[in-house]
Design a protein around this motif. Structure first.
Motif, PDB file in Angstrom:
ATOM      1  N   UNK A  17       0.848  -1.193   0.000  1.00  0.00           N
ATOM      2  CA  UNK A  17       0.000   0.000   0.000  1.00  0.00           C
ATOM      3  C   UNK A  17       0.877   1.234   0.000  1.00  0.00           C
ATOM      4  N   UNK A  18       0.284   2.365  -0.343  1.00  0.00           N
ATOM      5  CA  UNK A  18       0.907   3.677  -0.218  1.00  0.00           C
ATOM      6  C   UNK A  18      -0.131   4.629   0.355  1.00  0.00           C
ATOM      7  N   UNK A 126       7.241 -14.356   2.399  1.00  0.00           N
ATOM      8  CA  UNK A 126       6.420 -14.929   3.465  1.00  0.00           C
ATOM      9  C   UNK A 126       7.258 -15.241   4.695  1.00  0.00           C
ATOM     10  N   UNK A 127       6.671 -14.995   5.835  1.00  0.00           N
ATOM     11  CA  UNK A 127       7.259 -15.382   7.107  1.00  0.00           C
ATOM     12  C   UNK A 127       6.077 -15.727   8.010  1.00  0.00           C
ATOM     13  N   UNK A 128       6.051 -16.924   8.564  1.00  0.00           N
ATOM     14  CA  UNK A 128       4.902 -17.337   9.376  1.00  0.00           C
ATOM     15  C   UNK A 128       4.568 -16.382  10.515  1.00  0.00           C
ATOM     16  N   UNK A 129       5.555 -15.647  11.018  1.00  0.00           N
ATOM     17  CA  UNK A 129       5.275 -14.711  12.107  1.00  0.00           C
ATOM     18  C   UNK A 129       4.306 -13.602  11.659  1.00  0.00           C
ATOM     19  N   UNK A 130       4.257 -13.339  10.369  1.00  0.00           N
ATOM     20  CA  UNK A 130       3.362 -12.301   9.849  1.00  0.00           C
ATOM     21  C   UNK A 130       1.968 -12.820   9.539  1.00  0.00           C
ATOM     22  N   UNK A 138      -3.870 -10.189   4.687  1.00  0.00           N
ATOM     23  CA  UNK A 138      -4.725  -9.035   4.395  1.00  0.00           C
ATOM     24  C   UNK A 138      -4.946  -8.197   5.653  1.00  0.00           C
ATOM     25  N   UNK A 139      -5.193  -8.861   6.768  1.00  0.00           N
ATOM     26  CA  UNK A 139      -5.406  -8.144   8.031  1.00  0.00           C
ATOM     27  C   UNK A 139      -4.147  -7.391   8.446  1.00  0.00           C
ATOM     28  N   UNK A 140      -2.989  -8.010   8.276  1.00  0.00           N
ATOM     29  CA  UNK A 140      -1.730  -7.334   8.591  1.00  0.00           C
ATOM     30  C   UNK A 140      -1.545  -6.107   7.712  1.00  0.00           C
ATOM     31  N   UNK A 141      -1.728  -6.269   6.405  1.00  0.00           N
ATOM     32  CA  UNK A 141      -1.587  -5.129   5.490  1.00  0.00           C
ATOM     33  C   UNK A 141      -2.536  -4.006   5.878  1.00  0.00           C
ATOM     34  N   UNK A 146      -3.456   1.416   8.258  1.00  0.00           N
ATOM     35  CA  UNK A 146      -4.041   2.312   9.256  1.00  0.00           C
ATOM     36  C   UNK A 146      -2.942   2.957  10.095  1.00  0.00           C
ATOM     37  N   UNK A 147      -1.929   2.180  10.449  1.00  0.00           N
ATOM     38  CA  UNK A 147      -0.793   2.714  11.204  1.00  0.00           C
ATOM     39  C   UNK A 147      -0.074   3.799  10.406  1.00  0.00           C
TER      40      UNK A 147
END
Length: 163
Positions: A17-18, A126-130, A138-141, A146-147
């Protein structure tokens, strides 16, 4: 593919995202603030205690550490600067160039009496921690977007009131 399948076959480039905000200062001044990573806790809701390794600063190849928090958890990350162009761009990779997971980048464009600051986030691998599913990624992104919006708004407000 359903949204709950493991990340096999998920393209990391789908997760980026930007976000943009106008900041009432010249691009060189906004760059100086952003590239001084020790200041990020003034604006970011998720980062604190960020500092360059001893003897380094905002230059390509430099490393820094910082505390992060999300969902009641805290951890420390190591990041490496990959771009440091005063007044134009600043970028770093969490985990470093060779093992990086995420790239954060900033660009600065003169607009009127200020700067259009752009903050971007990009999943590199990919990293499983993410997260292990498309839904989790999608939720992380979305959380990071928002951050970034909060960080940009806080930076713009800080410059307008505290400079």
């Amino acid at each position: 593919m359903t949204t709950n399948e493991p990340h096999d076959g998920i393209d990391p480039s789908d997760f980026t995202f930007t976000r943009r905000a106008w900041v009432g200062a010249a691009p060189a001044d906004v760059y100086r603030l952003v590239s001084d990573v020790s200041l990020i806790s003034l604006w970011s809701p998720n980062a604190s205690d960020v500092a360059f390794d001893n003897g380094t600063g905002p230059e390509a190849g430099a490393w820094f550490s910082g505390r992060n928090r999300r969902d009641g958890k805290e951890w420390t990350t190591r990041s490496q600067v990959v771009k440091a162009e005063p007044g134009a761009a600043f970028a770093f990779v969490v985990g470093g160039v060779e093992n990086g997971v995420v790239e954060w980048s900033w660009t600065f464009h003169a607009r009127g009496r200020g700067t259009l600051a752009e903050q971007s986030w990009r999943l590199l691998r990919h990293d499983p921690v993410l997260g292990t599913t498309r839904a989790e990624l999608n939720a992380l992104r979305d959380y990071m977007a928002t951050s970034a919006e909060t960080t940009l708004a806080s930076l713009a407000e800080w410059v307008a009131t505290d400079r």
